[in-house]
Design an enzyme around this catalytic site. Structure first.
Site, PDB file in Angstrom:
ATOM      1  N   SER A 146     -54.792  77.044   8.882  1.00 31.12           N
ATOM      2  CA  SER A 146     -54.789  77.106   7.412  1.00 31.12           C
ATOM      3  C   SER A 146     -55.537  75.907   6.859  1.00 31.12           C
ATOM      4  O   SER A 146     -55.407  74.790   7.384  1.00 31.12           O
ATOM      5  CB  SER A 146     -53.352  77.077   6.883  1.00 31.12           C
ATOM      6  OG  SER A 146     -53.369  76.918   5.469  1.00 31.12           O
ATOM      7  N   TYR A 159     -44.748  74.501   6.681  1.00 29.82           N
ATOM      8  CA  TYR A 159     -45.884  75.387   6.982  1.00 29.82           C
ATOM      9  C   TYR A 159     -47.109  74.565   7.419  1.00 29.82           C
ATOM     10  O   TYR A 159     -47.745  74.861   8.431  1.00 29.82           O
ATOM     11  CB  TYR A 159     -46.210  76.209   5.731  1.00 29.82           C
ATOM     12  CG  TYR A 159     -47.404  77.116   5.859  1.00 29.82           C
ATOM     13  CD1 TYR A 159     -47.308  78.335   6.525  1.00 29.82           C
ATOM     14  CD2 TYR A 159     -48.646  76.771   5.316  1.00 29.82           C
ATOM     15  CE1 TYR A 159     -48.407  79.183   6.640  1.00 29.82           C
ATOM     16  CE2 TYR A 159     -49.739  77.608   5.422  1.00 29.82           C
ATOM     17  CZ  TYR A 159     -49.612  78.814   6.082  1.00 29.82           C
ATOM     18  OH  TYR A 159     -50.711  79.648   6.196  1.00 29.82           O
TER      19      TYR A 159
END
Ligand code: NAP
Length: 256
Positions: A146, A159
């Site tokens: 990400s 995350y």
């Protein structure tokens, strides 16, 4: 004939292939001639995407209820793929879950679940398929991380930590398996229009709408799942054999 081309169709596994960018990667790799296995926790979505591929003339196998955080389920799923399609030479670790919470409110349970899916999952899947790649002397692993792991993201420490771990994992495997003809790279997507992103918008995680964000993105649009699939298709090709351990950003210029 290139290394790893056994004369048959190469087999690719895409985790989380039942939705979003995983689905686009499945379709793209099937179009490029791979037999594609879809491992997804959502069995109905995996079946649906496999049916779409078969309707288009491609080869796909749905392995539903395959929770990548569960070692036994991963081993069983990869065993089935091997038995029905053949040895696995391409792995795309795409399955992931997100979270958005002030750091002091992140529960240990939520922290562990995000790590289990986003980081343990790629660990289990890579260990399950690497023996096939080593035997073939050819393999490709692409880890979907990400862009948030490149710059940090408030309220997403769990995350972001999981995805930053995936980047380090990528670099380490690239060093270890390069001599065996196996490349390992990561694509950190940024701002891709998928069900996950729309859910984030709905929950107010952006501090604005998708359109607000598009206006601040250099290419002035959200990314599409197909943008990620295109990068992935290149990284798993023979042509990309000299690219390994790399972070290939696909983010419309948001992170450089
Ligand atoms: P998505 O539409 O939610 O698709 C993810 C798929 O993975 C879903 O089918 C999901 O099933 C499945 N999945 C979830 N947990 C799983 C598990 N334990 N085992 C197997 N499958 C599981 O998400 P996406 O936006 O395409 O995201 C794909 C990847 O890109 C993720 O790793 C995500 O973190 C990453 N990413 C996305 C963006 C973005 O802008 N969209 C940005 C950066 C990174 P359920 O629907 O049942 O949960």
């Amino acid at each position: 004939m290139s290394a790893g081309n056994t004369g048959g169709t190469r087999v690719a596994v895409v985790t989380g292939g039942g939705s979003g960018m995983g689905r686009a990667i499945v379709h793209r790799l099937a179009r490029d001639g791979f037999a594609v296995a879809i491992l997804d926790i959502d069995a109905a979505n995996a079946d649906k995407v496999a049916a779409e591929v078969r309707e288009g003339g491609g080869t796909a196998l749905a392995v539903g209820a395959a929770d990548v955080s569960d070692r036994a389920k991963v081993d069983a799923a990869i065993g089935r793929v091997r038995a029905e399609l053949g040895p696995v030479l391409v792995l795309v670790n795409n399955a992931g879950i997100t979270g958005f919470r002030e750091f002091l409110s992140i529960t240990e349970e939520k922290w562990r679940r995000i790590m289990a899916v986003n980081l343990d999952g790629p660990f289990h899947c890579a260990q399950a398929v690497l023996p096939d790649m080593i035997d073939a002397g050819w393999g490709r692993i692409v880890n979907i991380s990400s862009s948030s792991a490149q710059g940090g993201q408030q309220y997403m420490a769990h995350y972001v930590a999981s995805k930053a771990g995936l980047i380090g994992f990528t670099k380490s495997l690239a060093l270890e398996f390069g001599p065996k003809g196996i490349t390992v790279n990561t694509i950190p997507p940024g701002f891709i229009d998928t069900p996950m992103m729309r859910e984030s918008e709905r929950r107010g995680m952006f501090g604005g709408t998708v359109e607000d964000h598009a206006a601040r993105t250099p290419v002035r649009r959200p990314g599409t799942p197909e943008d990620i699939a295109a990068a992935c298709a290149f990284l798993v090709s023979d042509e990309a054999g000299y690219i390994t351990g790399q972070i290939i950003g696909v983010n419309g210029g948001r992170n450089t």
